[in-house]
Scaffold this motif. Sequence first.
Motif, PDB file in Angstrom:
ATOM      1  N   HIS A  11      44.889 -25.650 -15.409  1.00  0.00           N
ATOM      2  CA  HIS A  11      45.172 -24.215 -15.312  1.00  0.00           C
ATOM      3  C   HIS A  11      46.621 -24.215 -15.359  1.00  0.00           C
ATOM      4  N   LEU A  12      47.307 -23.335 -16.435  1.00  0.00           N
ATOM      5  CA  LEU A  12      48.646 -23.266 -16.673  1.00  0.00           C
ATOM      6  C   LEU A  12      49.385 -22.323 -16.082  1.00  0.00           C
ATOM      7  N   THR A  13      48.964 -21.439 -15.189  1.00  0.00           N
ATOM      8  CA  THR A  13      49.343 -20.513 -14.515  1.00  0.00           C
ATOM      9  C   THR A  13      49.849 -20.968 -13.016  1.00  0.00           C
ATOM     10  N   GLY A  14      51.045 -20.902 -12.713  1.00  0.00           N
ATOM     11  CA  GLY A  14      51.788 -21.164 -11.509  1.00  0.00           C
ATOM     12  C   GLY A  14      52.207 -22.579 -11.486  1.00  0.00           C
ATOM     13  N   LYS A  15      51.981 -23.370 -12.635  1.00  0.00           N
ATOM     14  CA  LYS A  15      52.581 -24.722 -12.793  1.00  0.00           C
ATOM     15  C   LYS A  15      54.079 -24.727 -12.999  1.00  0.00           C
ATOM     16  N   ARG A  16      54.530 -26.114 -13.011  1.00  0.00           N
ATOM     17  CA  ARG A  16      56.106 -26.292 -13.008  1.00  0.00           C
ATOM     18  C   ARG A  16      56.367 -26.647 -14.636  1.00  0.00           C
ATOM     19  N   LEU A  17      57.018 -25.943 -15.272  1.00  0.00           N
ATOM     20  CA  LEU A  17      57.561 -25.855 -16.475  1.00  0.00           C
ATOM     21  C   LEU A  17      59.033 -26.740 -16.478  1.00  0.00           C
ATOM     22  N   GLY A  18      59.144 -27.853 -17.384  1.00  0.00           N
ATOM     23  CA  GLY A  18      60.322 -28.487 -17.370  1.00  0.00           C
ATOM     24  C   GLY A  18      60.619 -28.122 -19.146  1.00  0.00           C
ATOM     25  N   ILE A  19      62.116 -27.775 -19.199  1.00  0.00           N
ATOM     26  CA  ILE A  19      62.640 -27.729 -20.420  1.00  0.00           C
ATOM     27  C   ILE A  19      63.535 -28.555 -20.699  1.00  0.00           C
ATOM     28  N   LEU A  20      63.580 -29.421 -21.995  1.00  0.00           N
ATOM     29  CA  LEU A  20      64.581 -30.146 -21.978  1.00  0.00           C
ATOM     30  C   LEU A  20      65.501 -29.404 -23.243  1.00  0.00           C
ATOM     31  N   GLY A  21      66.624 -28.912 -22.850  1.00  0.00           N
ATOM     32  CA  GLY A  21      67.394 -28.375 -23.880  1.00  0.00           C
ATOM     33  C   GLY A  21      67.241 -26.670 -23.602  1.00  0.00           C
ATOM     34  N   MET A  22      68.476 -26.144 -22.974  1.00  0.00           N
ATOM     35  CA  MET A  22      68.361 -24.788 -22.642  1.00  0.00           C
ATOM     36  C   MET A  22      69.160 -23.917 -23.600  1.00  0.00           C
ATOM     37  N   GLY A  23      68.905 -23.969 -24.954  1.00  0.00           N
ATOM     38  CA  GLY A  23      69.722 -23.082 -25.506  1.00  0.00           C
ATOM     39  C   GLY A  23      68.641 -21.835 -25.887  1.00  0.00           C
ATOM     40  N   ARG A  24      68.763 -21.205 -26.960  1.00  0.00           N
ATOM     41  CA  ARG A  24      68.146 -20.007 -27.175  1.00  0.00           C
ATOM     42  C   ARG A  24      66.798 -20.197 -26.976  1.00  0.00           C
ATOM     43  N   ILE A  25      66.190 -21.135 -27.871  1.00  0.00           N
ATOM     44  CA  ILE A  25      64.677 -21.445 -27.808  1.00  0.00           C
ATOM     45  C   ILE A  25      64.177 -22.052 -26.662  1.00  0.00           C
ATOM     46  N   GLY A  26      64.980 -22.830 -25.874  1.00  0.00           N
ATOM     47  CA  GLY A  26      64.721 -23.097 -24.396  1.00  0.00           C
ATOM     48  C   GLY A  26      64.415 -22.007 -23.429  1.00  0.00           C
ATOM     49  N   GLN A  27      65.356 -20.999 -23.553  1.00  0.00           N
ATOM     50  CA  GLN A  27      65.542 -19.914 -22.794  1.00  0.00           C
ATOM     51  C   GLN A  27      64.389 -19.028 -23.276  1.00  0.00           C
ATOM     52  N   ALA A  28      64.040 -18.681 -24.243  1.00  0.00           N
ATOM     53  CA  ALA A  28      62.900 -18.056 -24.643  1.00  0.00           C
ATOM     54  C   ALA A  28      61.755 -18.353 -24.246  1.00  0.00           C
ATOM     55  N   ILE A  29      61.367 -19.712 -24.486  1.00  0.00           N
ATOM     56  CA  ILE A  29      60.185 -20.332 -23.720  1.00  0.00           C
ATOM     57  C   ILE A  29      60.300 -20.194 -22.035  1.00  0.00           C
ATOM     58  N   ALA A  30      61.229 -20.307 -21.498  1.00  0.00           N
ATOM     59  CA  ALA A  30      61.402 -20.033 -19.941  1.00  0.00           C
ATOM     60  C   ALA A  30      60.886 -18.594 -19.751  1.00  0.00           C
ATOM     61  N   ARG A  31      61.569 -17.495 -20.530  1.00  0.00           N
ATOM     62  CA  ARG A  31      60.807 -16.254 -20.315  1.00  0.00           C
ATOM     63  C   ARG A  31      59.427 -16.150 -20.491  1.00  0.00           C
TER      64      ARG A  31
ATOM     65  N   THR B  82      64.092 -18.184 -33.161  1.00  0.00           N
ATOM     66  CA  THR B  82      63.874 -18.470 -31.725  1.00  0.00           C
ATOM     67  C   THR B  82      62.668 -18.035 -31.249  1.00  0.00           C
ATOM     68  N   ASP B  83      62.172 -16.704 -31.393  1.00  0.00           N
ATOM     69  CA  ASP B  83      60.814 -16.394 -30.618  1.00  0.00           C
ATOM     70  C   ASP B  83      59.623 -17.114 -31.231  1.00  0.00           C
ATOM     71  N   ALA B  84      59.623 -17.183 -32.755  1.00  0.00           N
ATOM     72  CA  ALA B  84      58.457 -17.805 -33.512  1.00  0.00           C
ATOM     73  C   ALA B  84      58.466 -19.323 -33.069  1.00  0.00           C
ATOM     74  N   THR B  85      59.400 -19.972 -32.670  1.00  0.00           N
ATOM     75  CA  THR B  85      59.518 -21.433 -32.077  1.00  0.00           C
ATOM     76  C   THR B  85      59.071 -21.305 -30.727  1.00  0.00           C
ATOM     77  N   ALA B  86      59.187 -20.615 -30.059  1.00  0.00           N
ATOM     78  CA  ALA B  86      58.878 -20.423 -28.615  1.00  0.00           C
ATOM     79  C   ALA B  86      57.422 -20.153 -28.550  1.00  0.00           C
ATOM     80  N   ASP B  87      56.916 -19.221 -29.357  1.00  0.00           N
ATOM     81  CA  ASP B  87      55.622 -19.204 -29.573  1.00  0.00           C
ATOM     82  C   ASP B  87      54.821 -20.421 -29.789  1.00  0.00           C
ATOM     83  N   ILE B  88      55.205 -21.260 -30.656  1.00  0.00           N
ATOM     84  CA  ILE B  88      54.615 -22.239 -31.106  1.00  0.00           C
ATOM     85  C   ILE B  88      54.531 -23.231 -29.754  1.00  0.00           C
ATOM     86  N   ALA B  89      55.522 -23.259 -28.848  1.00  0.00           N
ATOM     87  CA  ALA B  89      55.735 -23.909 -27.659  1.00  0.00           C
ATOM     88  C   ALA B  89      54.454 -23.485 -26.985  1.00  0.00           C
ATOM     89  N   LEU B  90      54.304 -22.374 -26.703  1.00  0.00           N
ATOM     90  CA  LEU B  90      53.409 -21.950 -25.727  1.00  0.00           C
ATOM     91  C   LEU B  90      51.841 -22.110 -26.339  1.00  0.00           C
TER      92      LEU B  90
END
Length: 317
Positions: free
Chosen positions: A144-164, A102-110
């Motif tokens: 500039h990424l800060t303050g922008k709107r994030l869309g996540i398609l699929g809100m499972g474990r990895i999606g939620q980790a990205i959201a946080r 979960t966390d490693a995949t979320a890190d790659i998304a970032l």
Amino acid sequence: MLKLFVTRPLPEKVLDALAERFEMTVRPSELPMEFDEMTASLSDYDVVLSTLRDLYSAKVFDAVDKPRCKLLANFGVGFNHIDVAAAKGAGVLVTNTPGAVTDATADIALTLMLMVTRRAGEGERLVRSGGWTGWHPTQMLGMHLTGKRLGILGMGRIGQAIARRCHYGFDMTVHYCSRTPKEAVMETSWHKSAAELAAAVDVLVLAVPGGAETRHLVDTEVLKALGPDGYLVNIARGDVVDEAALIAALEAGDIAGAGLDVYENEPAVPETLMARSDVVLLPHLGTAALEVREAMGMVAVENLIAFAEGRELVNPV
């Protein structure tokens, strides 16, 4: 002692743990298994530890009369390369390794989000080429990424980790699309379709499982909805994106750029994508950290030992 076939080389820690409990054969190749190798694995071994791109299709199971193998322990959370229904029809159970990735995949998304919006890949190539002439006020301006709107398609474990990470780390507002609304620790906005989600965000991250239900979920309609200032990031499975539609959208300026860790016909990557400066390409690095791969392997070990001892499987699929 059960006979175990491991389809690829794995971290030493994992192999040592397996060697203590099984009569183990490790296939030395790093390439995916061929058809005959897969049928032999089902015929000659009690359990098999397989992984991504070992395509255990219905044809493979149909080719083996009464498989000796009774468990495919998949090394990875995604298991769309295994026909689970055909496996169960042949009397073969399937497990996977959720949680560990979960966390490693979320890190790659970032990583991809920052690289594509801030043009980091393009900038590194400029420096390496010797073409950089030094800092100036309008050089390589990105988003500039800060303050922008994030869309996540699929809100499972990895999606939620990205959201946080994005909400608490970059003060992004979180939008998502999933079958049903989810409870979250931060304020979120649910959208009923991928196109509706894309139209509402600046960066669209794909975190859905692979398989027939999600194949080409991101198509021309979704990409047009994302818009000329929007970015696409895929850390899910390559065929979630219609790659031809993505190329067309980039060429037409329908989206601003893309960050990809996976590809529709992996490991083949279209020359058109490789030639574009507005696309960041990684070689499926989602879980590529030693401690993560060890953790994945140890989850597979737990499933194999549970099977060997006649206990309930830890992660059945």
